[in-house]
Design a protein around this motif. Structure first.
Motif, PDB file in Angstrom:
ATOM      1  N   CYS A   1       0.860  -1.183   0.000  1.00 47.57           N
ATOM      2  CA  CYS A   1       0.000   0.000   0.000  1.00 47.57           C
ATOM      3  C   CYS A   1       0.893   1.229   0.000  1.00 47.57           C
ATOM      4  CB  CYS A   1      -0.894   0.020   1.233  1.00 47.57           C
ATOM      5  SG  CYS A   1      -1.822   1.568   1.372  1.00 47.57           S
TER       6      CYS A   1
ATOM      7  N   CYS B   1      -6.651  -1.634   0.758  1.00 47.60           N
ATOM      8  CA  CYS B   1      -5.706  -1.943   1.834  1.00 47.60           C
ATOM      9  C   CYS B   1      -6.464  -2.226   3.126  1.00 47.60           C
ATOM     10  CB  CYS B   1      -4.766  -0.756   2.021  1.00 47.60           C
ATOM     11  SG  CYS B   1      -3.805  -0.790   3.534  1.00 47.60           S
TER      12      CYS B   1
ATOM     13  N   CYS C   1      -0.249   3.935   3.177  1.00 49.08           N
ATOM     14  CA  CYS C   1       0.070   3.795   4.605  1.00 49.08           C
ATOM     15  C   CYS C   1       1.301   2.931   4.862  1.00 49.08           C
ATOM     16  CB  CYS C   1      -1.119   3.221   5.364  1.00 49.08           C
ATOM     17  SG  CYS C   1      -1.386   1.463   5.092  1.00 49.08           S
TER      18      CYS C   1
ATOM     19  N   TYR D   1       1.553  -0.349   4.352  1.00 48.41           N
ATOM     20  CA  TYR D   1       1.267  -1.769   4.589  1.00 48.41           C
ATOM     21  C   TYR D   1       1.943  -2.610   3.513  1.00 48.41           C
ATOM     22  CZ  TYR D   1      -1.370  -6.155   4.648  1.00 48.41           C
ATOM     23  OH  TYR D   1      -1.712  -7.481   4.665  1.00 48.41           O
TER      24      TYR D   1
ATOM     25  N   ASN E   1      -5.598  -1.664   6.088  1.00 53.48           N
ATOM     26  CA  ASN E   1      -5.472  -0.588   7.071  1.00 53.48           C
ATOM     27  C   ASN E   1      -6.208   0.677   6.670  1.00 53.48           C
ATOM     28  OD1 ASN E   1      -3.801  -2.116   8.655  1.00 53.48           O
ATOM     29  ND2 ASN E   1      -1.917  -1.273   7.815  1.00 53.48           N
ATOM     30  N   CYS E   2      -6.042   1.081   5.407  1.00 49.63           N
ATOM     31  CA  CYS E   2      -6.473   2.437   5.049  1.00 49.63           C
ATOM     32  C   CYS E   2      -7.424   2.474   3.855  1.00 49.63           C
ATOM     33  CB  CYS E   2      -5.266   3.324   4.783  1.00 49.63           C
ATOM     34  SG  CYS E   2      -4.475   3.020   3.203  1.00 49.63           S
TER      35      CYS E   2
HETATM   36 ZN   LIG Z   1      -2.888   1.330   3.375  1.00 48.18          ZN
END
Ligand SMILES: [Zn+2]
Length: 569
Positions: free
Chosen positions: A222, A392, A225, A227, A394-395
């Protein structure tokens, strides 16, 4: 170093054996020469860069309190037998034919535990971190990618010895920070991924990687962020499906003649592929397990292994499919199975309604299936490989799938090696306990190849100050000119006297064009071009390799300019 007094072979042709850009440039710039398959000689220019990388590693290791050792490459096979790694490494371990009982070490956990057994007595002597920068051997069946995968290579390997799991956490964190510092100082654009520990054993490991088309691993990245994860383990935000049209749906059988694949089924029924659930039957430790995936999603067997908690599984044979389900591969589904079996479904199917799957009767499917409703599922798990563009975990930004080179790997080992080799200490209560170990490796050659993969252009290598064999190359364009010759020699002596690493191209019979091309190929950060025209006005030209920017400077100012210059970092 002067060209005329040095061994600096360059070849302008692209070597036929080059497999990737770093290998190609290292051969063309005369950094390395292949001596045998997977065996490379480091020539003077290459070895200067090699030593620069080693020195950065050494400084960062010393900085976190690690102590440098030099362990033998020859290792007694019996300590490898004790840890079970003669079998684990198999043919990758070099054995010595005319001296049985010795192996060529591919890593040194066993030797470290052997030394610790003799020297560590008490918890008061812990923690310790021991490291070395040394030659390693692996009997690669197919060495390739130049120095990236050789049979002999240089590794920094460090080992932490601790009295408690908390101590291991602290030692591991120090190494992780040292690794970040090393790769940052080397100018590598790197990322860190969690990884399966494989043959090393232990509880946690992380890989340091650089993105490169020359890489052997596929990684989901990613850019938003940071990742990053190997595709075997990568996750994306689960996009659940649901095609329910009413709250209480009951299954309905439909005739689907000669439909074998998800695409055929979707086309025949004029529904999206995601509305169809694909069924796979695995035999897990002797018992059948039904695995359900959404649409064309493929089962990722590494993830399936985590979900099943065992690596002992295989796909069912055609005969077994008929026996367990009553149908052939194209018509299998979760209802009306002939054999009761565990059902595991991918997370995307959690709560999905309005789904279509096989009826366990050839040429028939069932519509209006509801996962968690009329379809009982024993467990949902992340079972699919992520694809490029998925959000992603996370984000939510789109993931990329990239090739990557592993440049370092750190492991929490635990007590596997100290248990096997009797490396114990007495704790505060006087009880004898095995030392808790960590292991931390960096391939030195991989740093250099990765750096070149990330820092080159059509002309050649673009070194930074940290790794460059020389900071400056002086090009004496026309050695038959007295003015060029004396100025170039004087600058060379001045730089040398001021501890600036300088290379002088003083070849008498080589054209200016060839010198320009070779300087760009070798890639020193700064070039000082001594040509007659500028010298007559008291000037030289300074070229920054990375940007191609050229500055005309008075001869007397060049040394101070280079000393102050940070532009070529
Ligand atoms: Zn991310």
């Amino acid at each position: 170093m002067r060209f005329t007094e040095s061994f600096i072979p360059t070849q302008r042709e692209i070597p036929v054996e080059a497999e990737n850009i770093s290998h190609q440039l290292m051969l063309r710039a005369g950094m390395v020469q292949q001596i045998a398959a997977g065996v490379y000689a480091w020539l003077p220019l290459g070895y200067r860069a090699h030593r620069n990388a080693q020195q950065i590693i050494r400084e960062e290791m010393n900085d976190v309190g690690a102590q440098e050792f030099h362990l033998p490459a020859l290792s007694p096979a019996e300590i490898w037998e004790a840890t079970g790694r003669v079998a684990a490494f198999g043919d990758t371990l070099f054995h010595i034919k005319n001296r049985p009982g010795l192996v060529l070490a591919p890593t040194h956990e066993e030797v470290i535990a052997f030394i610790a057994r003799a020297h560590v007595r008490s918890y008061k002597e812990l923690p310790q971190t021991w490291y070395q920068i040394q030659t390693k051997f692996r009997n690669e069946p197919r060495p390739k990618s130049g120095v990236l995968r050789g049979r002999q290579f240089t590794m920094k390997d460090a080992y932490s010895l601790d009295a408690s799991p908390e101590g291991l956490d602290a030692s591991y964190a120090k190494q992780e920070q040292a690794y970040r510092n090393i790769y940052t100082r080397c100018g590598l654009n790197f990322f860190i991924v969690g990884a399966a520990s494989g043959a090393m054993g232990g509880s946690k490991s992380q890989e340091f990687m650089v993105e490169s088309v020359a890489g052997e691993d596929n990684v989901a990245v990613c850019d938003n962020c940071g990742y990053a994860a190997n595709v075997e383990a990568a996750q994306s935000q689960t996009q659940r499906v649901n095609f329910a049209t009413s709250a209480n749906e009951s299954p309905e059988e439909i005739f689907t003649p000669n439909i074998k694949t998800i695409d055929q089924l979707a086309q025949y029924l004029k529904v999206p592929a995601e509305q169809c659930a694909k069924s796979r039957v695995y035999v897990v430790e002797g018992a059948p397990v039904l695995v359900l995936m959404c649409g064309n999603d493929e089962v990722n067997e590494m993830k399936l292994q985590s979900a099943l908690g065992t690596g002992t599984f295989r796909a069912a044979t055609d005969e077994e499919l008929a026996k367990f389900t009553g149908a052939d591969a194209g018509s299998i589904g979760p209802l009306h199975l002939k054999t009761t079996m565990r059902v595991i479904a991918d997370r995307r199917l959690e709560g999905a309604g309005g789904m279509i799957s096989g009826a366990n009767k050839n040429d028939f499917h069932l519509m209006r299936l509801v996962f968690g409703g009329n379809v009982k599922v024993d467990a949902y798990a992340d079972l699919r490989s992520v694809a490029a563009g998925e959000p992603c975990v996370n984000c939510g930004s789109p993931l990329r799938i990239a090739r990557a080179i592993e440049i370092g790997h750190i492991f929490k080992l635990g007590t596997k090696y100290s248990d096997a080799l009797g490396a114990r200490f007495l704790d505060a209560d006087g009880a004898e306990k095995p030392i808790i170990m960590g292991s931390y490796g960096i391939g030195v050659e991989r740093i250099l190849a990765s750096y070149i993969e990330q820092n080159n252009d059509e002309k050649g290598i673009i070194w930074n100050r940290a790794l460059a064999p020389f900071l400056v190359e002086i090009l004496a364009l026309n050695m038959s000119s007295e003015l060029v010759r004396t100025t170039a020699m004087k600058l060379y002596d001045d730089f040398h006297a001021n501890d600036i690493e300088v290379l002088l191209d003083d070849r008498p019979d080589v054209s200016a064009g060839v010198k320009f091309n070779d300087a760009d190929l070798l890639g020193m950060p700064l070039q000082i071009i001594c040509g007659e025209k500028n010298l007559k006005n008291g000037n030289v030209e300074l070229k920054i390799r990375r940007t191609g920017e050229r500055i005309v400077l008075p001869i007397d100012n060049v040394l101070t300019h280079v000393q102050k210059s940070t532009t070529a970092a």
